[in-house]
Design a protein around this motif. Structure first.
Motif, PDB file in Angstrom:
ATOM      1  N   TRP A   1     -30.548 -36.448 -99.856  1.00  0.00           N
ATOM      2  CA  TRP A   1     -31.503 -35.597-100.565  1.00  0.00           C
ATOM      3  C   TRP A   1     -32.235 -36.394-101.638  1.00  0.00           C
ATOM      4  CZ3 TRP A   1     -26.297 -35.052-100.014  1.00  0.00           C
ATOM      5  CH2 TRP A   1     -25.518 -35.414-101.110  1.00  0.00           C
ATOM      6  N   SER A   2     -33.251 -35.766-102.202  1.00  0.00           N
ATOM      7  CA  SER A   2     -34.202 -36.439-103.086  1.00  0.00           C
ATOM      8  C   SER A   2     -33.607 -37.481-104.029  1.00  0.00           C
ATOM      9  CB  SER A   2     -34.936 -35.381-103.918  1.00  0.00           C
ATOM     10  OG  SER A   2     -36.298 -35.447-103.648  1.00  0.00           O
TER      11      SER A   2
ATOM     12  N   PHE B   1     -39.767 -17.247-106.306  1.00  0.00           N
ATOM     13  CA  PHE B   1     -38.481 -16.807-105.741  1.00  0.00           C
ATOM     14  C   PHE B   1     -37.785 -15.839-106.684  1.00  0.00           C
ATOM     15  CE2 PHE B   1     -37.448 -20.668-102.812  1.00  0.00           C
ATOM     16  CZ  PHE B   1     -38.442 -20.232-101.957  1.00  0.00           C
TER      17      PHE B   1
ATOM     18  N   ARG C   1     -40.275 -35.214-108.020  1.00  0.00           N
ATOM     19  CA  ARG C   1     -39.771 -35.504-106.674  1.00  0.00           C
ATOM     20  C   ARG C   1     -40.550 -34.743-105.619  1.00  0.00           C
ATOM     21  NH1 ARG C   1     -33.950 -35.204-109.126  1.00  0.00           N
ATOM     22  NH2 ARG C   1     -33.615 -37.411-109.527  1.00  0.00           N
TER      23      ARG C   1
ATOM     24  N   SER D   1     -33.866 -33.083 -98.728  1.00  0.00           N
ATOM     25  CA  SER D   1     -33.267 -32.030 -99.557  1.00  0.00           C
ATOM     26  C   SER D   1     -33.230 -30.732 -98.755  1.00  0.00           C
ATOM     27  CB  SER D   1     -34.093 -31.808-100.820  1.00  0.00           C
ATOM     28  OG  SER D   1     -34.007 -32.918-101.666  1.00  0.00           O
ATOM     29  N   ILE D   2     -34.392 -30.399 -98.171  1.00  0.00           N
ATOM     30  CA  ILE D   2     -34.475 -29.156 -97.400  1.00  0.00           C
ATOM     31  C   ILE D   2     -33.591 -29.241 -96.160  1.00  0.00           C
ATOM     32  CG2 ILE D   2     -36.068 -27.766 -96.019  1.00  0.00           C
ATOM     33  CD1 ILE D   2     -38.208 -28.396 -98.140  1.00  0.00           C
TER      34      ILE D   2
ATOM     35  N   LEU E   1     -26.162 -24.969 -95.152  1.00  0.00           N
ATOM     36  CA  LEU E   1     -25.900 -23.531 -95.212  1.00  0.00           C
ATOM     37  C   LEU E   1     -25.638 -22.979 -93.818  1.00  0.00           C
ATOM     38  CD1 LEU E   1     -28.271 -21.747 -97.711  1.00  0.00           C
ATOM     39  CD2 LEU E   1     -25.796 -21.792 -97.686  1.00  0.00           C
TER      40      LEU E   1
ATOM     41  N   LEU F   1     -35.428 -20.479 -97.902  1.00  0.00           N
ATOM     42  CA  LEU F   1     -35.478 -21.875 -97.481  1.00  0.00           C
ATOM     43  C   LEU F   1     -36.646 -22.128 -96.534  1.00  0.00           C
ATOM     44  CD1 LEU F   1     -31.683 -22.430 -96.945  1.00  0.00           C
ATOM     45  CD2 LEU F   1     -33.096 -23.292 -98.791  1.00  0.00           C
TER      46      LEU F   1
ATOM     47  N   GLY G   1     -29.558 -32.818-107.638  1.00  0.00           N
ATOM     48  CA  GLY G   1     -30.910 -33.347-107.811  1.00  0.00           C
ATOM     49  C   GLY G   1     -31.705 -33.298-106.528  1.00  0.00           C
ATOM     50  N   ILE G   2     -31.773 -32.113-105.893  1.00  0.00           N
ATOM     51  CA  ILE G   2     -32.491 -32.046-104.618  1.00  0.00           C
ATOM     52  C   ILE G   2     -34.002 -32.036-104.821  1.00  0.00           C
ATOM     53  CG2 ILE G   2     -30.639 -30.950-103.321  1.00  0.00           C
ATOM     54  CD1 ILE G   2     -32.132 -28.302-103.695  1.00  0.00           C
TER      55      ILE G   2
ATOM     56  N   CYS H   1     -39.314 -20.530 -96.552  1.00  0.00           N
ATOM     57  CA  CYS H   1     -40.496 -20.472 -97.413  1.00  0.00           C
ATOM     58  C   CYS H   1     -40.696 -21.814 -98.123  1.00  0.00           C
ATOM     59  CB  CYS H   1     -40.285 -19.343 -98.412  1.00  0.00           C
ATOM     60  SG  CYS H   1     -41.693 -18.968 -99.387  1.00  0.00           S
ATOM     61  N   ALA H   2     -39.620 -22.360 -98.687  1.00  0.00           N
ATOM     62  CA  ALA H   2     -39.723 -23.658 -99.363  1.00  0.00           C
ATOM     63  C   ALA H   2     -40.186 -24.720 -98.364  1.00  0.00           C
ATOM     64  CB  ALA H   2     -38.368 -24.043 -99.953  1.00  0.00           C
TER      65      ALA H   2
ATOM     66  N   LEU I   1     -42.584 -22.487-107.818  1.00  0.00           N
ATOM     67  CA  LEU I   1     -41.922 -21.879-106.661  1.00  0.00           C
ATOM     68  C   LEU I   1     -40.667 -21.129-107.118  1.00  0.00           C
ATOM     69  CD1 LEU I   1     -42.055 -21.632-103.551  1.00  0.00           C
ATOM     70  CD2 LEU I   1     -40.418 -23.492-103.456  1.00  0.00           C
TER      71      LEU I   1
ATOM     72  N   VAL J   1     -29.928 -28.801 -97.256  1.00  0.00           N
ATOM     73  CA  VAL J   1     -29.609 -27.440 -97.696  1.00  0.00           C
ATOM     74  C   VAL J   1     -29.608 -26.492 -96.500  1.00  0.00           C
ATOM     75  CG1 VAL J   1     -30.349 -25.506 -99.121  1.00  0.00           C
ATOM     76  CG2 VAL J   1     -30.485 -27.806-100.025  1.00  0.00           C
TER      77      VAL J   1
ATOM     78  N   ILE K   1     -37.786 -35.108-100.303  1.00  0.00           N
ATOM     79  CA  ILE K   1     -37.756 -33.646-100.404  1.00  0.00           C
ATOM     80  C   ILE K   1     -37.517 -33.014 -99.035  1.00  0.00           C
ATOM     81  CG2 ILE K   1     -40.191 -33.011-100.126  1.00  0.00           C
ATOM     82  CD1 ILE K   1     -39.405 -31.419-102.926  1.00  0.00           C
TER      83      ILE K   1
ATOM     84  N   TYR L   1     -43.622 -26.921 -98.904  1.00  0.00           N
ATOM     85  CA  TYR L   1     -43.618 -28.373 -99.077  1.00  0.00           C
ATOM     86  C   TYR L   1     -44.174 -29.092 -97.853  1.00  0.00           C
ATOM     87  CZ  TYR L   1     -41.247 -27.338-103.335  1.00  0.00           C
ATOM     88  OH  TYR L   1     -40.980 -26.837-104.568  1.00  0.00           O
TER      89      TYR L   1
END
Lengths: 368, 570
Positions: free
Chosen positions: A156-157, B255, B245, A303-304, A311, A68, B237-238, A70-71, B251, A307, A300, A75
């Motif tokens: 989220w998105s 991963f 989006r 979204s991150i 978590l 996460l 749909g994140i 990393c994502a 990516l 998440v 986005i 982004y």
């Protein structure tokens, strides 16, 4: 801290045995340790194995979150404007309050390890209860934040549809249902324990009743902090509550009507934004265009956000589960100078959950 | 010292003070709730063999369909689902847990000289997690199948209407099963080694399991979070992997391969460990280059984390990244080659006996050699662009995964079978099965190298007429391979029913598991075992009375002048 030391050999100083329930404690004269599993050669080996196992588990946890992070990094570098813009929807004061709560809970957890090592039974129970309550408060604040975002459509998105004014939904109430049930259930079990004169059960459910109730303290904190914040900065509470929705408010100080116009532009294409803003002058046009570009990928970020914090929240809940287990065993007097491994290991886990939040807070709340 | 004297002075075999682990308790509960690593290992063995059967039948169905260029009996959609499930079942349900969780669980504590792994309850939990993961896979088959390929690449996996979420949750759960096994092994080896068992007295199988555990612990969590993100992408749909989006499907590939390339080493490292044991035992010679083999396991585990990008040479990765990943990929061949050369050196001038496990070990070295060398073509940038997504890749990884892992697994299974179940199998038929498997395997996959280099793409249900010969050759080979595996299974099942009772040490192995009875007692050892250097065979002699090897306690007297042991047995 002494959390890294192995259990001392044989006679440890029982100086602070403030528990008073000696009948449950370890008999120091026992030749055989009741908590030593058959396949270990010694208590030290068992402790070392548990400790190493927990460290390895923490490594897996870090790598679990690393995807996460990393994502997030990827982004944030590809859509920096989305991150900068999204930050305005988050209230740093609430994040800071939660950070303080979690750091405090880490203190009480570390102190609980020490209490277990010194055999301070009553103190251990109290510290574990405080740790649990802090976790509850954290979740309460988080529920206020989540429900507020739900009301504003900041999700989220695919569900990201920010509104200027929060529509009042029972989101907070719905999110609080588990806590309400927990309060009722623990209260009933506490009563049962009292009436049947089972002191350990009564104490255990009593402690969990405090924990469950602490959630509503967290909700209160989450509601009060923005008001205090508003009082200090001079805005009204309502304005502050909707501050997040009015992104433009922070960027360009304008009347509500103009805000709505820019907002309208944001929901459409850049062309639309330009034509709308042309009436308001070139400075506003640039601002509007800026906002229009920003809004494209802001989803986005959330979204991150959801998440990662979701978590993390699940990890808080899991931690509460194991700390409750520690609490029960502490009430049975299992822990003392010769056996405190589980308290130590769970403590390590709790510090990691705390540590992850310490990274999440600046990365999500303080990047504007 | 006379021959008689040396025979009577044989060392005591552990396991006379209590019942063996199979008979110490009865009833299904004594298995379902057991905390004994040996019973958990046996349950794992049964479970993974069932998965292997499932995946194997799918493979045969796929090969049968490819016997003709046009439709034989599978529709294109069915074909897609079949190869996806074949890959997913074989990878996640069979290959990854095969050697570590089944053989390793049984052997690791005994080899190490301890009573159990560090966390027996976590060990049982690992098995049940595996079962739950397998149930999710079966559910995915029932709930509309899965047609994404075992790699679950986005954006297809987020748009197909097959049961991606169910299968991904299955992978997530299986990941935790794998992590628990690795964590348990690592802690056991680190903290529980008995007196005398230093790091460099550990049998090489344990070194390889340790290296495997490192990968399981460091790589698997990344697969877990990738799976969760994929589930969230599909369910909510994140947009993390959705370009519309602001996300990036590449990516996902990063991963996925950050786990799945190291996972290749989760599959091959334990196989290499097994082969190290087999080669030394059946050459009756100390392993050559012990430390090099031990360190090369760790080196492979660590280098394996740096090469995931070689799966993405045609995914739009930058030229610099591709070059770096290509160079790093070649470095993995160094520790791999170190192992192969050391096995060959061990056999050189050894007293090689071609028992069944050794036949598998020799097959492994040959097949892994081909699998490894063809990997160099795929690691090189220019050739990979040509060979990417062709049957060349399919042949390459089957040579490593089947020719490597499966063959070593079978070798290890035959090696430890007498220890696990206390029965000997029919040596002749077991060797015949090994030969048929070897021939069938090569007949199946060698033609695929040719197919791939001539441009036959992988994952196609239909193909051009020019490929008929090689496809039919391959399909015929697959049927031979299937027959060999059935014969192998028959030999092992027969041994359970009719096999001769196994001696404690049927092969003359020198590691600790051969010092306890076959099958081992419930607590493995009657007293803490004395640990000496591994791979010393001088004091292990064949005893016709036991039809197995026994340990002679006094070391044979040495000739004072030459230092050569005086011959004490014929």
């Amino acid at each position: 801290m002494s959390t890294t030391t192995a259990p001392p050999p044989e006679a440890a100083p029982p100086e602070h045995s403030g528990g008073g329930n000696d009948d449950h404690g370890h008999g120091h004269d026992h030749g055989h340790d009741p908590f030593l599993a058959h396949h270990f050669g010694s208590a030290k080996q068992q402790f070392d194995a548990g400790k190493f196992g927990m460290w390895l588990f923490l490594v897996t946890e870090i790598l679990f979150f690393s995807g996460l992070f990393c994502a997030y990094a990827v982004y944030r570098s590809t859509h920096p404007e989305a991150f900068a813009n999204a930050d305005q929807y988050l209230d740093p004061m609430l994040g800071a309050a939660n950070t303080a709560v979690l750091i405090f809970s880490s203190l009480t957890m570390a102190w609980a390890v020490r209490a277990a090592q010194l055999g301070q039974q009553q103190l251990l129970v109290r510290l574990l209860t405080i740790t649990l309550s802090c976790a509850s408060i954290f979740l309460g604040v988080k529920a206020v934040e989540y429900s507020h975002k739900w009301d504003l459509g900041i999700l989220w998105s695919s569900m990201f549809n920010p509104q200027l004014h929060a529509h009042h939904s029972p989101a907070l109430l719905v999110m609080s249902i588990p806590a309400m049930l927990a309060v009722v259930a623990t209260a009933i079990l506490f009563g049962l324990g009292k009436s049947k004169q089972k002191p350990v059960q009564a104490k255990f459910w009593g402690c969990l009743l405090i924990t469950s109730a602490a959630y509503f303290g967290g909700v209160g904190l989450g509601l009060v902090v923005p008001i205090i914040e508003g009082a200090i900065t001079g805005e009204t509470a309502v304005e502050v509550a909707e501050h997040a929705a009015a992104t433009e408010h922070a960027a360009v100080e304008h009347a509500a009507a103009e805000n709505a116009a820019v907002k309208h532009a944001a929901d459409h294409t850049a062309d639309g934004a330009a034509t709308t803003a042309a009436t308001a002058g070139s400075v506003e046009a640039a601002a509007a265009e800026q906002v229009a570009i920003d809004m494209t990928y802001t989803g986005i970020f959330f979204s991150i956000y959801f998440v990662m914090t979701g978590l993390h929240g699940i990890h808080i809940l899991a931690g509460m589960g194991v700390i409750a287990w520690l609490l029960y065993r502490s009430l049975l007097g299992h822990f003392g100078p010769r056996y405190f491994g589980p308290v130590d290991f769970v403590g390590l886990y709790w510090h990691l959950v705390d540590l992850i939040w310490i990274y999440l807070f600046p990365l999500l709340y303080l990047i504007g | 010292m006379s021959d008689n004297a040396s025979r009577t002075a044989t060392a005591h075999v552990h396991g006379h003070s209590e019942e063996n682990y199979l008979e110490c308790a009865h009833g299904w509960k004594s298995w379902a709730f057991t905390l004994d690593h040996k019973r958990i290992g046996v349950m794992y063995l049964v479970a993974i063999l069932a998965s292997f059967l499932l995946g194997g039948v799918m493979a045969l169905v796929l090969r049968a369909e490819l016997f003709t260029p046009n439709k034989l009996f599978l529709s294109e959609d069915m074909y897609n689902q079949m190869f996806t499930l074949h890959g997913a079942v074989m990878t996640f349900l069979f290959l990854i847990p095969s050697i570590p969780a089944a053989l390793g669980n049984f052997i690791l504590p005994v080899m190490l000289g301890v009573k159990d792994v560090a966390f027996p309850r976590m060990n049982l939990a690992s098995f049940y997690l595996w079962v739950f993961g397998a149930i999710f896979f079966l559910l995915a088959i029932l709930l509309g199948g899965l047609d994404t390929g075992w790699t679950f690449y986005t954006p297809y996996s987020t748009t197909t209407n097959t049961a991606v979420i169910t299968a991904t949750l299955g992978v997530f759960i299986l990941g935790f099963s794998s992590i628990f096994t690795g964590l348990n092994f690592m802690v056991t080896i680190n903290t529980m080694r008995p007196a005398g068992m230093t790091w460099f007295r550990m049998p090489l199988f344990l070194w390889s399991l340790y290296a495997t555990s490192i990968i399981q612990i460091l790589a698997t969590p990344v697969l877990g979070i990738t799976g969760l993100l994929l589930v969230a992408e599909r369910a909510l749909g994140i947009g993390i992997f959705d370009p519309a989006r602001g996300g990036d499907p590449v990516l996902f590939q990063h991963f996925f391969w950050f786990y799945s390339h190291p996972a290749v080493y989760i599959m091959i490292l334990p196989a290499m460990g097994v082969v190290s044991e087999l080669v030394s035992t059946f050459s009756r010679k100390t392993i050559f280059g012990y430390r090099f083999i031990a360190y090369s396991s760790i080196a492979i585990a660590l280098l394996g984390f740096l090469v995931w990008g070689h799966h993405m040479f045609v995914s739009g990765q930058s030229a610099l990244a591709a070059t770096v990943f290509s160079a790093l990929t070649f470095t993995v061949s160094i520790p791999s080659a170190i192992k192969v050369f050391n096995w060959l050196s061990t056999m050189y001038k050894g007293a090689i006996s071609l028992e069944t496990p050794m036949c598998y070990a020799l097959s492994f070295i040959f097949l892994f050699g081909i699998g490894g060398l063809t990997g160099l073509y795929l690691g090189a940038l220019a050739t990979d662009v040509h060979l990417h997504d062709t049957y060349f890749v399919v042949a390459h990884f089957h040579y490593v995964m089947v020719g490597g892992t499966l063959i070593a697994f079978l070798g290890g299974l035959h090696y430890w079978w007498p220890k696990m179940f206390g029965r000997m199998y029919n040596e002749t038929w077991a060797r015949v099965a090994c030969l048929i498997i070897f021939v069938g395997f090569n007949a199946t996959f060698f033609p695929q190298f040719v197919l791939g280099s001539r441009g036959m793409p992988r994952r196609y249900a239909r193909y051009d007429g020019e490929f008929i010969f090689f496809h039919q050759f391959s399909t015929t080979g697959a049927m031979i391979l299937g027959c060999g595996l059935v014969l192998c299974a028959g030999v092992l099942v027969h041994s359970l029913l009719r096999g001769r009772k196994a001696p404690a040490n049927p092969w003359g192995g020198s590691t600790l598991e051969w010092k306890c009875s076959s099958p081992p007692p419930h607590h493995n050892f009657d007293w803490p075992p004395v640990v000496t250097e591994p791979y010393q065979y001088d004091h292990i002699v064949y005893d016709p009375e036991h039809q197995g090897y026994v340990e002679v306690e006094d070391i044979p007297e040495e000739d004072e002048v030459t230092g050569v042991p005086v011959e004490s047995h014929t």
